[in-house]
Enzyme design. Structure first.
Site, short mmCIF file in Angstrom:
data_model
loop_
_atom_site.label_atom_id
_atom_site.label_comp_id
_atom_site.label_asym_id
_atom_site.label_seq_id
_atom_site.Cartn_x
_atom_site.Cartn_y
_atom_site.Cartn_z
N ASP A 307 45.71 35.23 47.74
CA ASP A 307 47.20 34.89 46.82
C ASP A 307 48.19 36.31 47.10
O ASP A 307 47.81 37.50 47.37
CB ASP A 307 46.85 35.06 45.54
CG ASP A 307 48.07 34.48 44.63
OD1 ASP A 307 48.95 34.36 45.10
OD2 ASP A 307 47.93 34.40 43.42
N THR A 309 50.23 37.62 44.51
CA THR A 309 50.17 38.55 43.42
C THR A 309 48.73 38.85 43.15
O THR A 309 47.75 38.37 43.14
CB THR A 309 50.55 37.61 42.18
OG1 THR A 309 52.06 37.28 42.66
CG2 THR A 309 50.59 38.34 40.96
N ASP A 540 42.74 35.44 41.19
CA ASP A 540 42.33 36.03 39.70
C ASP A 540 42.91 35.31 38.69
O ASP A 540 42.67 35.42 37.48
CB ASP A 540 43.18 37.34 39.83
CG ASP A 540 44.73 37.27 40.08
OD1 ASP A 540 45.22 36.01 40.16
OD2 ASP A 540 45.54 38.01 39.81
#
Length: 807
Positions: A307, A309, A540
């Site tokens: 990802d 972020t 996350d």
């Protein structure tokens, strides 16, 4: 105190008291789960002691002890040492990993004595008042008492990935996770009685990571077991023919020597120790290994899906500014933004806005929280409009100057969200019909300083990287380029086909994807796996959980959602993506070193099998006593293997672990076996007893030797010298490339072997008798065997290189 069966506490907003909690703990109404981070001490002992090969060696040890030849029972002490080392190493690793797992165990917010407190999920008791927020796992079954836009991902129970909204009075089940909103409920069913534990389908049930090493070792052990079953009666029969007149004791000793050589007594131990110590080593680098084979698994990975972020960027966004659109009042816009951000369950974007803008103190009447599927949030306020904040492409109808400005800002790497308003009060989670765009809100993300170096490492190691994000594809592409990734053209995942074959084609040529939904992340993993790739997925957020669970290796960030960490094989405790190269390197070290060790053990097994068959065909005694093989195994296999299994190794992973071992170890071991028989026969003819007179002239009391019988031990001495030469060369070729510590290791082992022949006590203990001509003859035969081993090594290396080029 509440009596058993009294559920009046279920309506108390202050939750349970400490006394009530203690009462429920005493009754066993605790949320203890059956899962453990490691094996119990009893299981560790049984796994290291009660094995089929320990049973074989243990039985042989008892028989040797009955014969009275205690020196030939030396392998029994090594057997005990191996088990003791395995138990000690696993216990020490268990303690460290258990402590670390405890520190990173799931937690739950409960209301006790009127205050919200955080406790371990396993400490939740029946009737606890539990508070849920975005990213939490639901730890127990119960009924909602309060809900603020609560939405649960129930895919682990139903297989449906769409979030399900829940209101007051709805039943919720353990094993689900919160993707939006918040709520409170009382735990009515906990522990083994909870729904998720009854159906064994919760998010914390791991899908076992496949280990090529463990699969290959298990296959080898199965074959070796059958070889032993066939070889045992052959060796007993052949030794009875050749040395039977010397008594049953001599038959047992010689037969035991042959079977001991067939048992890879330290292979499983060193493989397990290598995995365990790698896991412990990674904990020092803030990586929690939740499944030991994951260390190896990441080394096999050829595609890493990440990802933006939290991986390429720090993960914390900062409010940069707000640009009012034509005709909109900037002061009112800032009030609307501040009011939206004044949310106890704010997501990352609203948290960043709230840190920069003050709240006007408006009274909130209705909230629709943000979730990754909807891509917007909204709130209605008493006496004010409804305000919405979300992805511009979702809130805007079509192309226009606002879209153009969004593209321009996103191209610079900023995150852009649109603020809109509506006169309609909120109802269901659908967009109002009278939306008015008010402003573009820009936020910035800090690129991780180590992201470029990490991606460069993967590129050098031949590992592809796919950036899969829920953000605007243009923004994602800009960040990818900022860290040196060859992003190419980014694709908006909403335009992707549902057909897996078509998706595979797009994935093969594209690096960056934006606006990816949680279900699409999972589909990406399946498509890449269908194309033959070994896939690692990092994440996350709760929206990453399904993809992490289905990937070959799931990697969760330590600051991520509990639901995500629960299904991951690896957890980066400090959230730093830069640790992945450490794990990859550790996995490659384990694979390369275990392959070296397996070659050593399997070569010994092949040598023993050839020697057994040759001795049976030629009607001669087995060339060695058990003590001889114990010496050879210790200095050429056991001690070196321990250091080689734990030493550095940067060799890239190549598939075909078992095939490579068989291509080298079997012919090399076969050469050693033939060299041993040749040395034994020549020694018997030239310096000892002719082969046809072995039985009549070698009548030796077990464990004793007279002057007239010295010649009987010279053939065995010559065979041992030859075997040492060949196996030291096997050790040398497997130790390449040479390093000073490897040279010192081999030199030290050769020194120990020489001492066994020159130190009087050792020479007597091993029954060695080596006239100079015998030594030179045996060394020469060993040198020929070593040369042939070198040919096998070079041939197998060429085949390996050809396979690598073909791949």
């Amino acid at each position: 105190m509440t009596a058993p069966g009294d559920h009046s506490t279920l309506t108390r907003p202050e939750g349970l008291t400490s006394t009530e909690v203690a009462d429920r703990v005493a009754r066993g109404e605790v949320n203890r789960l059956s899962e453990r981070t490691s094996r119990s001490i009893g299981e560790i002992v049984r796994a290291n002691v009660l094995t089929r090969f320990n049973a074989i060696l243990g039985a042989l040890f008892v028989l040797i002890m009955i014969t009275g030849s205690f020196a030939d029972g030396l392998f029994g002490l090594i057997l005990v040492a191996n088990s003791a080392i395995g138990i000690t190493q696993e216990y020490l690793a268990k303690r460290k990993l258990d402590r670390l797992a405890l520190l990173n165990a799931p937690t739950t917010r409960v209301v006790r004595n009127g205050e919200v407190t955080v406790v371990a999920t396993t400490d939740v008791v029946k009737d606890d008042l539990i508070e849920l927020r975005t990213g939490d796992e639901v730890p127990a079954d119960g009924t909602l008492l309060a809900s603020a836009g609560l939405e649960l991902n129930e895919a682990n129970l139903t297989g449906e990935s769409d979030p399900v909204a829940h209101g007051v009075g709805d039943a919720i089940m353990s094993g689900t996770s919160v993707v939006a909103g918040s709520g409170r409920y009382h735990a009515s069913t906990v522990g083994a009685d909870a729904y998720v534990n009854r159906i064994a389908a919760d998010a914390r049930k791991f899908t076992r990571t496949r280990s090529e090493i463990q699969d290959s070792i298990n296959t080898l052990l199965k074959y070796i077991t059958w070889v032993i079953a066939v070889a045992l009666p052959i060796t007993i029969w052949s030794q009875w023919r050749t040395v039977g007149e010397q008594g049953w004791q001599e038959v047992v000793i010689r037969s035991a020597a042959g079977v001991v050589g067939l048992v890879p007594e330290g292979l499983v131990l060193l493989t397990s120790v290598a995995f365990l110590l790698s896991a412990v080593q990674l904990t020092r680098r803030n990586v929690l290994v939740q499944q030991l084979p994951a260390v190896e698994g990441l080394a096999r990975v050829d595609i890493v899906c990440i990802d933006k972020t939290g991986t390429l960027t720090v993960g914390e966004i900062a409010f940069e500014g707000v640009t009012a659109l034509d005709g909109q009042d900037e002061a009112e816009i800032r009030c609307g933004l501040g009011a939206l951000a004044d949310d106890p369950n704010a997501n990352g974007t609203l948290t960043a806005v709230g840190a920069a803008l003050d709240s006007p103190g408006w009274s909130r009447t209705q909230t629709i929280p943000f979730n990754s599927a909807r891509k917007w949030s909204a709130a209605s306020f008493e006496g004010h409009d409804t305000w919405l904040l979300g992805a511009p492409e979702v809130l805007l109808d079509g192309p226009g100057p606002i879209r153009d400005e969004v593209v321009r800002l996103a191209d610079s790497g900023r995150r852009v969200v649109l603020l809109a308003r509506s006169a309609e009060p909120l109802g269901e989670a659908v967009l109002p019909s009278d939306l008015t765009p008010c402003a573009l809100v820009t936020l910035t993300e800090q690129v991780r300083p180590d992201a470029r170096a990490t991606l460069d490492y993967f590129r050098e190691q031949g590992v592809q990287v796919k950036v899969i994000s829920g953000d605007n594809p243009v923004t994602v592409s800009a960040v990818a380029r900022a860290v040196g990734l060859d992003a190419g053209e980014a694709i908006d995942a909403r335009t992707l086909p549902d057909d897996q074959d078509a998706l595979r084609e797009v994935l093969a040529r594209t690096t960056v994807f934006g606006r990816v939904t949680p279900e699409q992340k999972r589909a990406f993993v399946h498509a890449l796996q269908a194309d033959g790739h070994v896939v690692a997925m990092t994440g996350d957020g709760v929206n990453d959980a399904l993809a992490l669970k289905d990937a070959d290796i799931g990697v969760a960030m330590g600051n991520g959602a509990q639901a995500t960490k629960a299904v991951a094989e690896l957890v980066l405790l400090d959230g730093k993506f830069s640790h992945l190269p450490d794990v990859l390197a550790e996995g490659r070290r384990v694979i390369g070193n275990v392959e070296r060790v397996a070659n050593l053990f399997l070569a010994k097994n092949a040598m023993s099998l050839v020697a057994i068959i040759a001795a049976a065909v030629l009607a001669v005694p087995f060339p060695f006593l058990p003590r001889h093989l114990t010496l050879v195994s210790a200095v050429t296999i056991g001690i070196p293997a321990f250091f080689l299994a734990l030493g550095p190794n940067k060799r890239r992973y190549l598939p075909g672990f078992l095939g490579r071992i068989l291509r080298f170890a079997v012919p090399a071991g076969g050469i050693a076996g033939l060299a041993v028989i040749a040395s034994y026969l020549l020694a018997g003819s030239n310096y000892g007893v002719p082969p046809d007179e072995f039985v009549s002239r070698c009548r030796v009391e077990t464990g004793a030797k007279t002057v007239s019988d010295v010649a009987c031990w010279q053939p065995g001495t010559g065979a041992t010298i030859t075997l040492l030469v060949v196996f030291f060369w096997i050790l040398i070729v497997l130790s390449r490339p040479f390093r000073p510590w490897k040279v010192a290791l081999v030199a030290a082992m050769i020194g120990l072997a020489v001492l066994a022949f020159v130190v009087p006590f050792a020479r007597t203990f091993f029954n060695f008798d080596a006239p100079a001509p015998l030594v030179w003859q045996s060394l020469l035969i060993g040198a020929v065997g070593a040369a042939l081993v070198e040919v096998v090594y070079r041939t197998s290396s060429a085949v390996k290189a050809a396979h690598h080029v073909a791949d």
